[in-house]
Design a protein around this motif. Structure first.
Motif, PDB file in Angstrom:
ATOM      1  N   GLY A  64       0.800  -1.224   0.000  1.00 33.75           N
ATOM      2  CA  GLY A  64       0.000   0.000   0.000  1.00 33.75           C
ATOM      3  C   GLY A  64       0.830   1.271   0.000  1.00 33.75           C
ATOM      4  O   GLY A  64       2.054   1.248  -0.097  1.00 33.75           O
ATOM      5  N   SER A 103       4.233  -7.323  -7.788  1.00 34.91           N
ATOM      6  CA  SER A 103       3.002  -6.534  -7.932  1.00 34.91           C
ATOM      7  C   SER A 103       3.016  -5.762  -9.235  1.00 34.91           C
ATOM      8  O   SER A 103       4.081  -5.364  -9.732  1.00 34.91           O
ATOM      9  CB  SER A 103       2.914  -5.554  -6.768  1.00 34.91           C
ATOM     10  N   TYR A 163       6.411   1.879  -1.789  1.00 35.54           N
ATOM     11  CA  TYR A 163       6.096   0.451  -1.857  1.00 35.54           C
ATOM     12  C   TYR A 163       6.497  -0.123  -3.217  1.00 35.54           C
ATOM     13  O   TYR A 163       7.118  -1.195  -3.305  1.00 35.54           O
ATOM     14  CB  TYR A 163       4.599   0.257  -1.597  1.00 35.54           C
ATOM     15  N   HIS A 191      -2.218  -8.346  -9.699  1.00 40.44           N
ATOM     16  CA  HIS A 191      -3.053  -7.162  -9.874  1.00 40.44           C
ATOM     17  C   HIS A 191      -3.911  -7.029  -8.604  1.00 40.44           C
ATOM     18  O   HIS A 191      -3.480  -7.473  -7.552  1.00 40.44           O
ATOM     19  CB  HIS A 191      -3.770  -7.235 -11.229  1.00 40.44           C
ATOM     20  N   ASN A 192      -5.054  -6.383  -8.661  1.00 37.60           N
ATOM     21  CA  ASN A 192      -5.733  -6.041  -7.395  1.00 37.60           C
ATOM     22  C   ASN A 192      -6.463  -7.243  -6.820  1.00 37.60           C
ATOM     23  O   ASN A 192      -7.528  -7.612  -7.306  1.00 37.60           O
ATOM     24  CB  ASN A 192      -6.694  -4.875  -7.619  1.00 37.60           C
ATOM     25  N   SER A 205      -4.142  -1.185   3.447  1.00 35.55           N
ATOM     26  CA  SER A 205      -5.064  -2.108   2.770  1.00 35.55           C
ATOM     27  C   SER A 205      -5.313  -1.690   1.327  1.00 35.55           C
ATOM     28  O   SER A 205      -5.302  -0.495   1.023  1.00 35.55           O
ATOM     29  CB  SER A 205      -6.430  -2.124   3.468  1.00 35.55           C
ATOM     30  N   VAL A 207      -7.925  -1.372  -2.053  1.00 32.60           N
ATOM     31  CA  VAL A 207      -9.218  -0.702  -2.125  1.00 32.60           C
ATOM     32  C   VAL A 207     -10.395  -1.652  -1.866  1.00 32.60           C
ATOM     33  O   VAL A 207     -11.390  -1.256  -1.255  1.00 32.60           O
ATOM     34  CB  VAL A 207      -9.350   0.036  -3.476  1.00 32.60           C
ATOM     35  N   ARG A 222     -16.098   5.048  -0.300  1.00 37.29           N
ATOM     36  CA  ARG A 222     -15.696   6.370  -0.801  1.00 37.29           C
ATOM     37  C   ARG A 222     -14.750   6.165  -1.985  1.00 37.29           C
ATOM     38  O   ARG A 222     -13.649   5.637  -1.825  1.00 37.29           O
ATOM     39  CB  ARG A 222     -15.002   7.177   0.305  1.00 37.29           C
ATOM     40  N   PHE A 224     -12.372   7.469  -4.825  1.00 34.87           N
ATOM     41  CA  PHE A 224     -11.515   8.619  -5.106  1.00 34.87           C
ATOM     42  C   PHE A 224     -11.542   8.958  -6.608  1.00 34.87           C
ATOM     43  O   PHE A 224     -11.998   8.178  -7.430  1.00 34.87           O
ATOM     44  CB  PHE A 224     -10.073   8.360  -4.672  1.00 34.87           C
ATOM     45  N   ARG A 231      -8.661  -0.967 -13.017  1.00 37.91           N
ATOM     46  CA  ARG A 231      -7.822  -1.973 -12.398  1.00 37.91           C
ATOM     47  C   ARG A 231      -8.284  -3.344 -12.885  1.00 37.91           C
ATOM     48  O   ARG A 231      -9.353  -3.487 -13.464  1.00 37.91           O
ATOM     49  CB  ARG A 231      -7.952  -1.944 -10.863  1.00 37.91           C
ATOM     50  N   ARG A 292      -4.769  10.616  -4.310  1.00 32.66           N
ATOM     51  CA  ARG A 292      -3.517  10.332  -3.590  1.00 32.66           C
ATOM     52  C   ARG A 292      -2.408  10.381  -4.635  1.00 32.66           C
ATOM     53  O   ARG A 292      -2.514   9.728  -5.684  1.00 32.66           O
ATOM     54  CB  ARG A 292      -3.570   8.949  -2.931  1.00 32.66           C
ATOM     55  N   ASP A 295      -0.974   7.248  -6.342  1.00 29.61           N
ATOM     56  CA  ASP A 295      -1.837   6.369  -7.140  1.00 29.61           C
ATOM     57  C   ASP A 295      -1.594   6.558  -8.629  1.00 29.61           C
ATOM     58  O   ASP A 295      -1.372   7.678  -9.091  1.00 29.61           O
ATOM     59  CB  ASP A 295      -3.314   6.684  -6.868  1.00 29.61           C
TER      60      ASP A 295
HETATM   61  C1  UD1 Z   1      -3.071  -2.364  -4.922  1.00 27.28           C
HETATM   62  C2  UD1 Z   1      -2.404  -2.536  -3.600  1.00 27.28           C
HETATM   63  C3  UD1 Z   1      -0.975  -2.875  -3.770  1.00 27.28           C
HETATM   64  C4  UD1 Z   1      -0.853  -4.128  -4.561  1.00 27.28           C
HETATM   65  C5  UD1 Z   1      -1.573  -3.938  -5.866  1.00 27.28           C
HETATM   66  C6  UD1 Z   1      -1.559  -5.223  -6.639  1.00 27.28           C
HETATM   67  C7  UD1 Z   1      -2.703  -1.360  -1.558  1.00 27.28           C
HETATM   68  C8  UD1 Z   1      -2.920  -0.037  -0.912  1.00 27.28           C
HETATM   69  N1  UD1 Z   1      -2.520  -1.316  -2.838  1.00 27.28           N
HETATM   70  O1  UD1 Z   1      -2.537  -1.236  -5.603  1.00 27.28           O
HETATM   71  O2  UD1 Z   1      -0.366  -3.088  -2.516  1.00 27.28           O
HETATM   72  O3  UD1 Z   1       0.497  -4.436  -4.808  1.00 27.28           O
HETATM   73  O4  UD1 Z   1      -2.908  -3.557  -5.657  1.00 27.28           O
HETATM   74  O5  UD1 Z   1      -2.156  -6.259  -5.898  1.00 27.28           O
HETATM   75  O6  UD1 Z   1      -2.717  -2.400  -0.944  1.00 27.28           O
HETATM   76  N2  UD1 Z   1      -9.262   4.144  -3.792  1.00 27.28           N
HETATM   77  C9  UD1 Z   1     -10.553   4.610  -3.588  1.00 27.28           C
HETATM   78  N3  UD1 Z   1     -11.031   4.645  -2.309  1.00 27.28           N
HETATM   79  C10 UD1 Z   1     -10.302   4.235  -1.231  1.00 27.28           C
HETATM   80  C11 UD1 Z   1      -8.986   3.746  -1.460  1.00 27.28           C
HETATM   81  C12 UD1 Z   1      -8.506   3.709  -2.764  1.00 27.28           C
HETATM   82  O7  UD1 Z   1     -11.245   4.999  -4.529  1.00 27.28           O
HETATM   83  O8  UD1 Z   1     -10.810   4.288  -0.104  1.00 27.28           O
HETATM   84  C13 UD1 Z   1      -8.750   4.118  -5.189  1.00 27.28           C
HETATM   85  C14 UD1 Z   1      -7.347   4.644  -5.315  1.00 27.28           C
HETATM   86  O9  UD1 Z   1      -7.375   6.048  -5.474  1.00 27.28           O
HETATM   87  C15 UD1 Z   1      -6.853   3.935  -6.558  1.00 27.28           C
HETATM   88  C16 UD1 Z   1      -7.620   2.601  -6.539  1.00 27.28           C
HETATM   89  O10 UD1 Z   1      -8.696   2.774  -5.631  1.00 27.28           O
HETATM   90  O11 UD1 Z   1      -7.221   4.636  -7.700  1.00 27.28           O
HETATM   91  C17 UD1 Z   1      -6.797   1.425  -6.116  1.00 27.28           C
HETATM   92  O12 UD1 Z   1      -6.223   1.695  -4.872  1.00 27.28           O
HETATM   93  P1  UD1 Z   1      -5.346   0.648  -4.047  1.00 27.28           P
HETATM   94  O13 UD1 Z   1      -5.982  -0.681  -3.970  1.00 27.28           O
HETATM   95  O14 UD1 Z   1      -5.016   1.311  -2.759  1.00 27.28           O
HETATM   96  O15 UD1 Z   1      -3.982   0.628  -4.861  1.00 27.28           O
HETATM   97  P2  UD1 Z   1      -3.407  -0.018  -6.169  1.00 27.28           P
HETATM   98  O16 UD1 Z   1      -2.447   0.954  -6.723  1.00 27.28           O
HETATM   99  O17 UD1 Z   1      -4.485  -0.447  -7.106  1.00 27.28           O
END
Ligand code: UD1
Length: 332
Positions: A64, A103, A163, A191-192, A205, A207, A222, A224, A231, A292, A295
């Protein structure tokens, strides 16, 4: 763990119980496998843990964007020093096979095409653009809107967060280890990931877990930016299957090789939030326009190499996976 044991492997879990990932200490066993509570930076403990081991699946990392740059030493310590200690101990113990959880963050922004300039790499996004609601990265040559596409493993690495930089370092360290020891490394660029057993909402964590945690207490997810960021959400059972395939490949392959572990069916973050909220019977998502800086806008991948070389294909449909995840327990 369950998949490994079902495939007949004898497994020992190593878990540091890091507070970024655990609110309560890890259990003594997971799916019947013993859990050793140790930090990978603890050289003697890692050496002891490797006795009788013939392969390591290295998933341990702080993930994260974290809280702020005060997290930087802990990211590097856990992810890179921890990996270095593990690799040195594996070399000493003669353990030749490694699966590394890498990742998609190693790529930075995804792959983009400009109608005028063809394939281009998107520059890091800047605060002024994001604050003005300009979330799409422009063509670095002419500023035109870009078309996002699927990224392949041959794309240059361009980490855009602490990270992400530690994950690139893990890839380079394991590649050096493979060259020097003659060992084999299969690096899985997840990926996610989403699915049952994810940790609850923390600054570390992903998303899907954040949305799921909000819905559990009756709050709206929420979203963003404008929710249009793309993704590839891949289910944890598919990720487990990819790890099994990778472990088998460490027997038949040699050297170092990376694979996207993705479903091949991109979705937007807004779609994920809406589907999860609907499946959980919770309030619909709120699109906040927050952003953020670490991101990236879009990052989706081709799963073709994992399909042809590892025989891995994601099987869980997003709608089915989300319906299950909406009700599945989160981890403490
Ligand atoms: C995520 C993981 C990363 C992992 C990768 C691949 C985290 C934080 N990120 O990266 O560790 O290596 O997948 O498995 O664990 N967002 C919202 N609302 C929120 C939080 C986030 O809309 O409350 C959005 C963010 O702005 C971003 C997207 O969701 O655009 C994905 O966020 P996030 O899962 O945190 O990060 P990844 O870069 O996709």
């Amino acid at each position: 763990m369950t998949a490994l044991r079902e495939a007949g492997h004898r497994v020992t879990v190593v878990d540091a119980g890091h507070p970024g990932a655990h609110r309560v200490p890890p259990p003594d066993t997971v799916a019947g496998a013993p859990v050793l509570r140790l930090d990978l930076r603890d050289r003697p403990a890692v050496a002891d843990a490797l006795a009788g081991v013939d392969a390591v699946i290295h998933q341990a990392a702080m993930v994260g964007l974290g809280v702020d740059l005060d997290d930087l030493p802990e990211y590097v310590g856990c992810n890179d020093l921890g990996t270095a200690v593990l690799l040195a101990a594996m070399a000493r113990a003669g353990v030749p096979r490694l699966v590394l959880a890498s990742s998609m963050v190693v790529y930075g922004e995804g792959s983009y095409t400009c109608p005028e300039h063809g394939s281009v790499s998107a520059a890091p996004r800047v605060v002024a653009h994001l604050a003005a609601g300009r979330f799409e990265p422009p063509c670095p040559v002419c500023g035109a809107a870009l078309d996002p596409g699927l990224i392949s493993e041959d794309a240059p690495l361009d980490p855009r967060s602490v990270y992400a930089a530690t994950k690139v370092a893990q890839e380079h360290l394991t590649a050096a280890w493979a060259r020097q020891t003659g060992g084999t490394v299969v690096a899985l660029r997840y990926h996610n990931v989403y699915g049952p057993g994810m940790p609850r909402d923390t600054p570390y964590s992903g998303v899907a877990a954040i949305f799921r945690s909000a819905l559990e207490v009756g709050r709206a997810p929420r979203v963003f930016e404008d929710g249009g960021q793309r993704r590839d959400f891949v289910h944890v059972r598919d990720v487990a299957a990819a790890n099994l395939a990778a472990l088998d490949a460490t027997v038949t392959r040699s050297g170092w090789r990376a694979y996207n572990i993705a479903s091949g069916r991109p979705a937007t973050v807004g779609q994920m939030a809406s589907e999860l909220a609907r499946a959980a019977g919770g309030p619909p998502p709120i699109v906040t326009g927050e952003f953020r800086l670490g991101d990236v806008r879009h990052i989706v991948a081709s799963p073709a190499r994992a399909g042809s070389e590892l025989g891995f294909r994601a099987a869980v449909d997003l709608a089915d996976g989300v319906a299950e995840f909406a009700c599945a327990p989160l981890r403490g």
